[in-house]
Design a protein around this motif. Structure first.
Motif, PDB file in Angstrom:
ATOM      1  N   LEU A  84      17.004 -54.252  25.652  1.00 31.72           N
ATOM      2  CA  LEU A  84      17.954 -53.197  26.028  1.00 31.72           C
ATOM      3  C   LEU A  84      18.091 -52.179  24.899  1.00 31.72           C
ATOM      4  N   GLY A  85      18.054 -52.651  23.661  1.00 37.75           N
ATOM      5  CA  GLY A  85      18.101 -51.744  22.511  1.00 37.75           C
ATOM      6  C   GLY A  85      16.909 -50.807  22.496  1.00 37.75           C
ATOM      7  N   ARG A  86      15.725 -51.346  22.795  1.00 35.41           N
ATOM      8  CA  ARG A  86      14.525 -50.492  22.860  1.00 35.41           C
ATOM      9  C   ARG A  86      14.643 -49.471  23.978  1.00 35.41           C
ATOM     10  N   VAL A  87      15.099 -49.921  25.145  1.00 30.34           N
ATOM     11  CA  VAL A  87      15.280 -49.014  26.281  1.00 30.34           C
ATOM     12  C   VAL A  87      16.269 -47.915  25.907  1.00 30.34           C
ATOM     13  N   TRP A  88      17.371 -48.313  25.290  1.00 29.82           N
ATOM     14  CA  TRP A  88      18.391 -47.341  24.905  1.00 29.82           C
ATOM     15  C   TRP A  88      17.783 -46.272  23.984  1.00 29.82           C
ATOM     16  N   ARG A  89      17.095 -46.699  22.941  1.00 26.51           N
ATOM     17  CA  ARG A  89      16.523 -45.744  21.985  1.00 26.51           C
ATOM     18  C   ARG A  89      15.505 -44.825  22.652  1.00 26.51           C
ATOM     19  N   GLU A  90      14.690 -45.360  23.572  1.00 24.94           N
ATOM     20  CA  GLU A  90      13.696 -44.532  24.260  1.00 24.94           C
ATOM     21  C   GLU A  90      14.361 -43.499  25.155  1.00 24.94           C
ATOM     22  N   ARG A  91      15.420 -43.866  25.838  1.00 28.54           N
ATOM     23  CA  ARG A  91      16.078 -42.966  26.788  1.00 28.54           C
ATOM     24  C   ARG A  91      17.161 -42.104  26.140  1.00 28.54           C
ATOM     25  N   LEU A  92      17.940 -42.699  25.223  1.00 32.46           N
ATOM     26  CA  LEU A  92      19.155 -42.042  24.744  1.00 32.46           C
ATOM     27  C   LEU A  92      19.171 -41.777  23.247  1.00 32.46           C
TER      28      LEU A  92
END
Length: 128
Positions: A84-92
């Motif tokens: 989720l941290g990786r997803v967050w950084r990629e998107r936000l």
């Protein structure tokens, strides 16, 4: 001051709600879900959809000031924190708004595991 309703065509026609409502510099973003088998896949899609609505309302990820995360399985959320941290950084990016995480028994769409809703302030010269 009149509110402006924003319903980007990429998100489909909403029924009984609006994807975003703009009032002054504030953008209120309706709950968004995503597709996929895992909570992380659904979170990625929900974030993409939330950002689609925000962009259509004239905002960008760094304009988010408040985010609510609703999940049907807190254990899966905890187990997914790294991805989720990786997803967050990629998107936000690396900026985090004020946030709340809520465990709920179910969401409107039966297969949904996560729903995101937020508030953004656009055009704020005090943004850091």
């Amino acid at each position: 001051m009149a509110n402006r309703i924003v319903n980007p065509p990429e998100l489909g026609e909403p029924k009984g709600f609006s994807h975003a409502v703009v009032s002054g510099q504030t953008v209120y973003l309706a709950g968004q879900i995503g597709e996929g088998e895992t909570l992380a896949e659904q979170f990625d899609g929900a974030a993409k959809n939330l950002l689609t609505a925000l962009s259509a309302a004239g905002g960008k990820p760094e304009d988010l000031v408040w985010l609510q995360v609703f999940v049907t399985d807190l254990g899966e959320y905890r187990e997914s924190l790294r991805v989720l941290g990786r997803v967050w950084r990629e998107r936000l990016g690396r900026r985090y708004p004020a946030m709340g995480l809520f465990g709920v028994t179910e969401l409107f769409e039966p297969a949904a595991k996560v729903e995101l809703m937020g508030i953004a302030v656009v055009g704020d010269s005090a943004d850091t």
